[in-house]
Design a protein around this motif. Structure first.
Motif, PDB file in Angstrom:
ATOM      1  N   GLU A  15       6.560  23.205  47.855  1.00  0.00           N
ATOM      2  CA  GLU A  15       7.428  22.444  46.942  1.00  0.00           C
ATOM      3  C   GLU A  15       8.285  23.327  46.037  1.00  0.00           C
ATOM      4  OE1 GLU A  15       4.465  20.162  45.014  1.00  0.00           O
ATOM      5  OE2 GLU A  15       4.172  18.844  46.749  1.00  0.00           O
ATOM      6  N   GLN A  16       7.897  24.597  45.942  1.00  0.00           N
ATOM      7  CA  GLN A  16       8.542  25.475  44.959  1.00  0.00           C
ATOM      8  C   GLN A  16       9.957  25.885  45.384  1.00  0.00           C
ATOM      9  OE1 GLN A  16       6.063  26.962  42.701  1.00  0.00           O
ATOM     10  NE2 GLN A  16       7.538  28.014  41.413  1.00  0.00           N
ATOM     11  N   TYR A  17      10.886  25.865  44.435  1.00  0.00           N
ATOM     12  CA  TYR A  17      12.228  26.376  44.714  1.00  0.00           C
ATOM     13  C   TYR A  17      12.319  27.802  44.204  1.00  0.00           C
ATOM     14  CZ  TYR A  17      13.712  21.648  45.803  1.00  0.00           C
ATOM     15  OH  TYR A  17      13.837  20.415  46.370  1.00  0.00           O
ATOM     16  N   ILE A  18      12.787  28.693  45.049  1.00  0.00           N
ATOM     17  CA  ILE A  18      12.984  30.081  44.644  1.00  0.00           C
ATOM     18  C   ILE A  18      14.471  30.287  44.392  1.00  0.00           C
ATOM     19  CG2 ILE A  18      12.851  32.477  45.481  1.00  0.00           C
ATOM     20  CD1 ILE A  18      10.128  31.268  44.910  1.00  0.00           C
ATOM     21  N   PRO A  19      14.810  30.869  43.240  1.00  0.00           N
ATOM     22  CA  PRO A  19      16.245  31.040  42.958  1.00  0.00           C
ATOM     23  C   PRO A  19      16.818  32.266  43.676  1.00  0.00           C
ATOM     24  CG  PRO A  19      14.940  31.771  41.082  1.00  0.00           C
ATOM     25  CD  PRO A  19      13.957  31.314  42.125  1.00  0.00           C
ATOM     26  N   PHE A  20      16.894  32.215  45.017  1.00  0.00           N
ATOM     27  CA  PHE A  20      17.478  33.388  45.711  1.00  0.00           C
ATOM     28  C   PHE A  20      19.006  33.352  45.553  1.00  0.00           C
ATOM     29  CE2 PHE A  20      18.910  31.428  49.724  1.00  0.00           C
ATOM     30  CZ  PHE A  20      18.153  30.274  49.761  1.00  0.00           C
ATOM     31  N   PRO A  21      19.658  34.539  45.566  1.00  0.00           N
ATOM     32  CA  PRO A  21      21.037  34.632  45.062  1.00  0.00           C
ATOM     33  C   PRO A  21      22.041  33.601  45.603  1.00  0.00           C
ATOM     34  CG  PRO A  21      20.138  36.813  45.389  1.00  0.00           C
ATOM     35  CD  PRO A  21      19.101  35.861  45.924  1.00  0.00           C
ATOM     36  N   PRO A  22      22.182  33.399  46.933  1.00  0.00           N
ATOM     37  CA  PRO A  22      23.220  32.432  47.343  1.00  0.00           C
ATOM     38  C   PRO A  22      22.905  30.996  46.920  1.00  0.00           C
ATOM     39  CG  PRO A  22      22.268  33.548  49.270  1.00  0.00           C
ATOM     40  CD  PRO A  22      21.533  34.036  48.087  1.00  0.00           C
ATOM     41  N   PHE A  23      21.605  30.669  46.828  1.00  0.00           N
ATOM     42  CA  PHE A  23      21.184  29.334  46.371  1.00  0.00           C
ATOM     43  C   PHE A  23      21.624  29.139  44.917  1.00  0.00           C
ATOM     44  CE2 PHE A  23      18.125  26.172  44.830  1.00  0.00           C
ATOM     45  CZ  PHE A  23      17.951  25.319  45.908  1.00  0.00           C
ATOM     46  N   VAL A  24      21.372  30.168  44.105  1.00  0.00           N
ATOM     47  CA  VAL A  24      21.747  30.097  42.679  1.00  0.00           C
ATOM     48  C   VAL A  24      23.270  30.034  42.532  1.00  0.00           C
ATOM     49  CG1 VAL A  24      21.673  31.352  40.480  1.00  0.00           C
ATOM     50  CG2 VAL A  24      19.672  31.333  41.966  1.00  0.00           C
ATOM     51  N   SER A  52      21.263  26.152  60.029  1.00  0.00           N
ATOM     52  CA  SER A  52      20.065  25.352  59.794  1.00  0.00           C
ATOM     53  C   SER A  52      18.978  26.216  59.115  1.00  0.00           C
ATOM     54  CB  SER A  52      19.595  24.856  61.167  1.00  0.00           C
ATOM     55  OG  SER A  52      18.330  24.321  61.056  1.00  0.00           O
ATOM     56  N   GLY A  53      18.322  25.659  58.116  1.00  0.00           N
ATOM     57  CA  GLY A  53      17.228  26.379  57.446  1.00  0.00           C
ATOM     58  C   GLY A  53      17.673  27.322  56.346  1.00  0.00           C
ATOM     59  N   THR A  54      18.927  27.216  55.904  1.00  0.00           N
ATOM     60  CA  THR A  54      19.374  28.105  54.823  1.00  0.00           C
ATOM     61  C   THR A  54      19.248  27.448  53.443  1.00  0.00           C
ATOM     62  OG1 THR A  54      21.643  27.406  55.325  1.00  0.00           O
ATOM     63  CG2 THR A  54      20.955  29.543  56.188  1.00  0.00           C
ATOM     64  N   GLY A  55      18.863  26.158  53.406  1.00  0.00           N
ATOM     65  CA  GLY A  55      18.565  25.546  52.109  1.00  0.00           C
ATOM     66  C   GLY A  55      19.555  24.494  51.632  1.00  0.00           C
ATOM     67  N   LYS A  56      20.385  23.959  52.529  1.00  0.00           N
ATOM     68  CA  LYS A  56      21.408  22.992  52.089  1.00  0.00           C
ATOM     69  C   LYS A  56      20.778  21.693  51.562  1.00  0.00           C
ATOM     70  CE  LYS A  56      23.224  22.991  56.192  1.00  0.00           C
ATOM     71  NZ  LYS A  56      22.300  23.960  56.812  1.00  0.00           N
ATOM     72  N   SER A  57      19.866  21.125  52.346  1.00  0.00           N
ATOM     73  CA  SER A  57      19.257  19.859  51.901  1.00  0.00           C
ATOM     74  C   SER A  57      18.391  20.091  50.665  1.00  0.00           C
ATOM     75  CB  SER A  57      18.414  19.249  53.027  1.00  0.00           C
ATOM     76  OG  SER A  57      19.211  19.045  54.157  1.00  0.00           O
ATOM     77  N   SER A  58      17.743  21.268  50.608  1.00  0.00           N
ATOM     78  CA  SER A  58      16.917  21.579  49.425  1.00  0.00           C
ATOM     79  C   SER A  58      17.792  21.654  48.180  1.00  0.00           C
ATOM     80  CB  SER A  58      16.185  22.910  49.610  1.00  0.00           C
ATOM     81  OG  SER A  58      15.407  22.856  50.771  1.00  0.00           O
ATOM     82  N   LEU A  59      18.976  22.222  48.345  1.00  0.00           N
ATOM     83  CA  LEU A  59      19.905  22.311  47.212  1.00  0.00           C
ATOM     84  C   LEU A  59      20.273  20.895  46.736  1.00  0.00           C
ATOM     85  CD1 LEU A  59      21.787  24.059  45.434  1.00  0.00           C
ATOM     86  CD2 LEU A  59      23.456  24.020  47.289  1.00  0.00           C
ATOM     87  N   VAL A 248      11.486  32.638  56.657  1.00  0.00           N
ATOM     88  CA  VAL A 248      10.657  33.510  55.813  1.00  0.00           C
ATOM     89  C   VAL A 248       9.456  32.700  55.317  1.00  0.00           C
ATOM     90  CG1 VAL A 248      10.596  34.912  53.709  1.00  0.00           C
ATOM     91  CG2 VAL A 248      12.659  34.892  55.117  1.00  0.00           C
ATOM     92  N   LYS A 249       9.739  31.460  54.940  1.00  0.00           N
ATOM     93  CA  LYS A 249       8.692  30.577  54.427  1.00  0.00           C
ATOM     94  C   LYS A 249       7.657  30.263  55.526  1.00  0.00           C
ATOM     95  CE  LYS A 249       8.872  26.987  51.008  1.00  0.00           C
ATOM     96  NZ  LYS A 249       9.708  26.058  50.280  1.00  0.00           N
ATOM     97  N   LYS A 250       8.151  30.027  56.721  1.00  0.00           N
ATOM     98  CA  LYS A 250       7.266  29.701  57.851  1.00  0.00           C
ATOM     99  C   LYS A 250       6.311  30.855  58.123  1.00  0.00           C
ATOM    100  CE  LYS A 250       8.565  26.210  61.011  1.00  0.00           C
ATOM    101  NZ  LYS A 250       9.867  25.586  60.804  1.00  0.00           N
TER     102      LYS A 250
HETATM  103  N1  LIG Z   1      15.536  27.713  47.134  1.00  0.00           N
HETATM  104  C1  LIG Z   1      14.491  27.539  47.944  1.00  0.00           C
HETATM  105  N2  LIG Z   1      13.268  27.968  47.581  1.00  0.00           N
HETATM  106  C2  LIG Z   1      12.200  27.820  48.381  1.00  0.00           C
HETATM  107  N3  LIG Z   1      12.249  27.234  49.584  1.00  0.00           N
HETATM  108  C3  LIG Z   1      13.440  26.781  50.015  1.00  0.00           C
HETATM  109  C4  LIG Z   1      14.617  26.909  49.229  1.00  0.00           C
HETATM  110  N4  LIG Z   1      15.656  26.380  49.914  1.00  0.00           N
HETATM  111  C5  LIG Z   1      15.130  25.945  51.075  1.00  0.00           C
HETATM  112  N5  LIG Z   1      13.819  26.191  51.136  1.00  0.00           N
HETATM  113  C6  LIG Z   1      12.911  25.831  52.244  1.00  0.00           C
HETATM  114  O1  LIG Z   1      13.509  26.160  53.481  1.00  0.00           O
HETATM  115  C7  LIG Z   1      13.285  25.124  54.439  1.00  0.00           C
HETATM  116  C8  LIG Z   1      14.594  24.638  54.987  1.00  0.00           C
HETATM  117  O2  LIG Z   1      15.385  24.139  53.939  1.00  0.00           O
HETATM  118  P1  LIG Z   1      16.474  23.004  54.146  1.00  0.00           P
HETATM  119  O3  LIG Z   1      16.994  22.716  52.790  1.00  0.00           O
HETATM  120  O4  LIG Z   1      15.932  21.874  54.945  1.00  0.00           O
HETATM  121  O5  LIG Z   1      17.591  23.766  55.008  1.00  0.00           O
HETATM  122  P2  LIG Z   1      18.905  23.168  55.681  1.00  0.00           P
HETATM  123  O6  LIG Z   1      19.175  21.824  55.079  1.00  0.00           O
HETATM  124  O7  LIG Z   1      19.975  24.177  55.375  1.00  0.00           O
HETATM  125  O8  LIG Z   1      18.602  23.101  57.152  1.00  0.00           O
HETATM  126  C9  LIG Z   1      12.454  24.051  53.737  1.00  0.00           C
HETATM  127  O9  LIG Z   1      11.105  24.260  54.079  1.00  0.00           O
HETATM  128  C10 LIG Z   1      12.661  24.333  52.267  1.00  0.00           C
HETATM  129  O10 LIG Z   1      11.494  24.003  51.542  1.00  0.00           O
END
Ligand SMILES: Nc1ncnc2c1ncn2[C@@H]1O[C@H](COP(=O)(O)OP(=O)(O)O)[C@@H](O)[C@H]1O
Ligand SMILES: [Mg+2]
Length: 271
Positions: A15-24, A52-59, A248-250
């Motif tokens: 569940e944790q969001y990490i503030p990695f540079p492009p996300f921030v 895919s998997g770069t964090g768009k939906s999470s953002l 990386v998370k996987k």
């Molecule tokens: N800022 C973040 N910190 C931690 N985990 C993240 C972050 N952004 C994405 N993730 C993780 O990466 C995975 C893919 O993210 P997602 O937002 O679905 O990517 P996308 O929509 O670009 O395909 C998810 O498991 C999500 O929890």
């Protein structure tokens, strides 16, 4: 490490969001557009691209959580409207999706014009201040060039009518949609990418390693690069993950599950 605390750790980790540079950088740019809109009424738009998997939906989810919908007796206040564009979407289908996200109590049937007008009215009534279109590449996945032009034209019209900052988030091929319609392209001339590898100071291997270590710190287990050097570990992480946070998370959650498995088989082992 106890099994229960590690399981809790794993959940927190997911569940944790990490503030990695492009996300921030993307989050800051979007929030700056919201501030600009509040202060001046000017809607600035943004294109956020990432594989895919770069964090768009999470953002999107993160921004939604920062600005949750407030339920008032007569309406919902939807400060941030998140719309996920369905695959093979028609214009009417996107309008329906928006009405659903706005909590429209009335199921509008009728023409696209009718539905679009209702979207605009509800966005105003619900005081929408930001629209996020996730999976926006789906706007481009159906039909031919003529259809793409029409979808882009409808979107341009909608964005102008609603008049709030809008973000299109999607796979890099989303750019093709903007190539087709110059007016839409002009509105989304500002682009950001969610991929690692854009730092002026760190190389992508170092960025991957930093992301890995930040994510690992949520797990309450030690990580070590042995038998590699940290430098080599960074390179391996980059090759294994393509610099995408999802991979990386996987790797980390698979590692933790492996530790838990070992713990179960050898309960005395506290590694
Ligand atoms: N800022 C973040 N910190 C931690 N985990 C993240 C972050 N952004 C994405 N993730 C993780 O990466 C995975 C893919 O993210 P997602 O937002 O679905 O990517 P996308 O929509 O670009 O395909 C998810 O498991 C999500 O929890
Ligand atoms: Mg997504």
């Amino acid at each position: 490490m106890s099994g229960a605390s590690s399981l809790g750790g794993l959940q927190r980790f997911e569940e944790q969001y990490i503030p990695f540079p492009p996300f921030v950088a993307a989050k800051d740019a979007i929030e700056a557009n919201m501030v600009l809109f509040r202060e001046t009424g000017l809607p600035a738009h943004l294109l956020v691209l990432g594989e895919s998997g770069t964090g768009k939906s999470s953002l999107c989810r993160w921004l939604g959580a920062q600005h949750p919908t407030r339920k008032l007796p007569d309406r919902d206040m939807v400060e941030v409207l998140i719309v996920s564009i369905p695959p093979a979407a028609t214009i009417a289908g996107i309008a329906d999706q928006m009405l659903k996200a706005l909590g429209d109590p009335v199921r509008v049937s009728g023409t696209v014009t009718h539905k679009t007008a209702r979207v605009v009215t509800l966005c105003r009534q619900c005081r929408v201040q930001l629209i996020l279109f996730d999976e926006a590449q789906h706007l481009h996945d159906r039909g031919d060039t003529r259809t793409h032009y029409m979808v882009a034209d409808w979107l341009k019209h909608l964005i102008d009518e609603v008049g709030v900052p809008t973000v299109l988030l999607g796979l890099p091929r989303l750019e093709s949609l903007l190539q087709i319609n110059e007016q839409l392209r002009r509105r989304f001339s500002r682009r950001l990418r969610l991929a690692l590898g854009q730092s002026d100071t760190d190389d992508i291997e170092t960025e991957c390693l930093q992301l890995f270590i930040s994510l690992a710190s949520c797990l309450e287990v030690g990580v070590s690069a042995v038998p590699y050097t940290w430098r080599e570990m960074g390179m391996r992480l980059y090759y294994a993950s393509d610099g995408r946070v999802a991979y990386v998370k996987k790797m980390l959650s698979a590692g933790l599950r492996h530790c838990l498995e070992k713990d179960r088989m050898h309960p005395g082992n506290t590694s």
